[in-house]
Design an enzyme around this catalytic site. Sequence first.
Site, PDB file in Angstrom:
ATOM      1  N   ASP A  92       5.839  -3.136 -10.093  1.00 53.28           N
ATOM      2  CA  ASP A  92       5.326  -2.543  -8.863  1.00 53.28           C
ATOM      3  C   ASP A  92       5.756  -1.072  -8.839  1.00 53.28           C
ATOM      4  O   ASP A  92       6.601  -0.622  -9.608  1.00 53.28           O
ATOM      5  CB  ASP A  92       5.821  -3.311  -7.630  1.00 53.28           C
ATOM      6  CG  ASP A  92       4.934  -3.073  -6.403  1.00 53.28           C
ATOM      7  OD1 ASP A  92       4.092  -2.155  -6.430  1.00 53.28           O
ATOM      8  OD2 ASP A  92       5.093  -3.797  -5.407  1.00 53.28           O
ATOM      9  N   GLU A 117       3.429  -2.694   4.572  1.00 51.68           N
ATOM     10  CA  GLU A 117       4.728  -2.911   3.915  1.00 51.68           C
ATOM     11  C   GLU A 117       5.875  -2.772   4.921  1.00 51.68           C
ATOM     12  O   GLU A 117       5.757  -3.166   6.082  1.00 51.68           O
ATOM     13  CB  GLU A 117       4.855  -1.990   2.695  1.00 51.68           C
ATOM     14  CG  GLU A 117       3.703  -2.235   1.699  1.00 51.68           C
ATOM     15  CD  GLU A 117       3.880  -1.541   0.356  1.00 51.68           C
ATOM     16  OE1 GLU A 117       5.011  -1.402  -0.134  1.00 51.68           O
ATOM     17  OE2 GLU A 117       2.848  -1.152  -0.235  1.00 51.68           O
TER      18      GLU A 117
HETATM   19  C1  BGC Z   1       2.830  -2.531  -3.347  1.00 49.59           C
HETATM   20  C2  BGC Z   1       1.889  -3.320  -4.212  1.00 49.59           C
HETATM   21  C3  BGC Z   1       0.724  -2.485  -4.614  1.00 49.59           C
HETATM   22  C4  BGC Z   1       1.200  -1.208  -5.272  1.00 49.59           C
HETATM   23  C5  BGC Z   1       0.082  -0.302  -5.699  1.00 49.59           C
HETATM   24  C6  BGC Z   1       3.159  -1.193  -3.933  1.00 49.59           C
HETATM   25  O1  BGC Z   1       3.851  -0.453  -3.007  1.00 49.59           O
HETATM   26  O2  BGC Z   1       4.023  -3.263  -3.165  1.00 49.59           O
HETATM   27  O3  BGC Z   1       1.487  -4.480  -3.513  1.00 49.59           O
HETATM   28  O4  BGC Z   1      -0.094  -3.219  -5.473  1.00 49.59           O
HETATM   29  O5  BGC Z   1       2.016  -0.510  -4.370  1.00 49.59           O
HETATM   30  O6  BGC Z   1      -0.520   0.294  -4.620  1.00 49.59           O
HETATM   31  C1  BGC Z   2       1.093   4.406  -2.042  1.00 50.63           C
HETATM   32  C2  BGC Z   2       1.032   2.906  -1.982  1.00 50.63           C
HETATM   33  C3  BGC Z   2       2.299   2.363  -2.460  1.00 50.63           C
HETATM   34  C4  BGC Z   2       3.476   2.982  -1.718  1.00 50.63           C
HETATM   35  C5  BGC Z   2       4.772   2.496  -2.258  1.00 50.63           C
HETATM   36  C6  BGC Z   2       2.286   4.915  -1.266  1.00 50.63           C
HETATM   37  O1  BGC Z   2       2.367   6.284  -1.340  1.00 50.63           O
HETATM   38  O2  BGC Z   2      -0.070   4.919  -1.518  1.00 50.63           O
HETATM   39  O3  BGC Z   2       0.005   2.393  -2.748  1.00 50.63           O
HETATM   40  O4  BGC Z   2       2.273   0.986  -2.294  1.00 50.63           O
HETATM   41  O5  BGC Z   2       3.442   4.377  -1.773  1.00 50.63           O
HETATM   42  O6  BGC Z   2       5.869   2.982  -1.537  1.00 50.63           O
END
Ligand code: BGC
Ligand code: BGC
Length: 609
Positions: free
Chosen positions: A303, A499
């Site tokens: 991730d 998140e």
């Molecule tokens: C998330 C994932 C996601 C990835 C890409 C991460 O922060 O936990 O679920 O697929 O970002 O965007």
């Molecule tokens: C991205 C997300 C990712 C996240 C992780 C963001 O800046 O757009 O896709 O999951 O950062 O912290």
Amino acid sequence: MKANFAYAVLLVAVLLSGAVVSISSNAPIETVDPRIEALLAEMTLAEKIGQMTLIEKNSIDPADVTDYAIGGILSGGGGYPRENTPEGWADMVNGYQQAALETRLGIPMIYGVDAVHGHNNVYGAVIFPHNVGLGAANNPELMTRIGEVTAAEMIGTGIYWNYGPAVSVPQDIRWGRTYEGYSEDTAIVSSLSSAYLRGLQQADLAAPDTVLATVKHFVADGGTRWGSSKTGNYQIDQGVARGDMNLLRRVHLPPYEVAIENGAQSVMISFSSWNYVKMHGNRELITDVLKTELGFDGFIVADWGGVDQISLSYYESVVRAINAGIDMNMVPYDYKTFIETLTIAVEAGDVPMERIDDAVRNILKLKLALGLFEQPFSNPDYLAEIGSEAHREVARDAVRQSLVLLKNENSVLPLSADIDEIFVAGKAADDIGIQSGGWTIEWQGRPGDITPGTTILEGIQATVSADTAVYYDKFGHFDDITDAPSTCIAVVGEMPYAEGFGDDPDLELAARDKRMLRRLAEVCDTVTVLLISGRPMILNDLFAQWDGLVAVWLPGTEGQGVADVLFGDYPFTGTLPYTWPHAVDQLPFEFETLSSEDVLFPRGFGLTE
Ligand code: BGC
Ligand code: BGC
């Protein structure tokens, strides 16, 4: 020039010599493919490490994709091109692909995206209900159809790799990712996620209308404890799950077993820890359990910067992650440092060459299976499908099926379409951004007119008779019309989040919404509340004041589906995917010993009339 030509000839020879690799949903991909072995034999260490490198698109120019032989690019949440149109996406992705094909060996890159409720970063794509709503609908056939539609919208933009389904089994609804999970119940998660995966991948990954699914986040991301997160201001997201192997095998692991039986070929590792060991460095669970015991033979992706969290030393983090079994690192920004670090680690013997070859083999196997060598670019035939009426119809049907009727005093619902007047209150009633939630155009989502669709208010307006007066006020002030509004509909709930930003200690309605609801309860003949939220919320004494309550979840762009059921054109069939607490101090539930008398509504509850 000469060298390039020679390799091109070699590559063509290699490609022609290989048997056609295709996978069906239950047959494993052929493990030894002559084309892969021939490529591996040609690859330098730098080219191999390039394949293992996954970069978010704003951090790299196409020229460096060529120079570093980068294996994967992704759009994170909100990672749209300057011109956020389907054509703009296709151009952007094709541009990176062109750069990958210009490398010495011409290995295509794989582009990934979170198409987690439709192709949700693309302006104009159809947005489906978030998984919590699909858990309420609990209809595997619907999930397969949603997977097919999502795949078709992705292919128009040249993206063949989806970061879904989430197979999280959220055990504590204070978690900001609760809505990304289908249910607190493992069996529901397994059945719906695998049905969706079958829709994305269908029988043959190489077919023109299929994309690769990613099962995430391995493992027990839904089991973390409140207060255990070390990430920013997060409380529970990315935190620590604790327990023994029995708990893991009973609650969190089964959706992976079922996904593997259904042809899963890509798994994403969780930011969280299992018994204080960061999953990204957890060799026992990744290699011994997932790969060896469960027989997962696809490729494992990290991730977003998850590798960096293993240790304070970046070197040690990289060594442990790759040795744990991660094949592709979602770096996601600083590819130069990652590549340099892994190169040093291989040269020092801290990461064995066999592990690198294994990782590259896993990646190339999928690129071949997906047909990327033959069809690396977007398929323009699918551009017209993005946000099409036919796709919106599937989403509207999903919305209808996702609604859960929780209270219906004196049969206030369904409403009659011939009603004289109706009073609609609440900002969320007329806001595509709010009803779509997080992971919509932006990572965190955003209130407002962020993408085309039908709001709940517009759906109501389109359903009632020509003689019905629909009054709308976002604060629920109808005083200039009447002192005694008759039928009131209040649309309230959560603002968009994603998140850990959604980790919520109290799950209360906003103070302003509570004031509005109290006022409406005093003046209206009947109050029906439509709750827009990613999870159950604490309703307190307010609940007793309402005549009707419907959990609408995060329905997405097709708000007409809400009105379809509200006015009785379709029945209420949804049931609760999560247990609904009276109070937040009941969380986390001890499901083993919980009795349905202890809660406001048990999981599975849902009135039909
Ligand atoms: C998330 C994932 C996601 C990835 C890409 C991460 O922060 O936990 O679920 O697929 O970002 O965007
Ligand atoms: C991205 C997300 C990712 C996240 C992780 C963001 O800046 O757009 O896709 O999951 O950062 O912290």
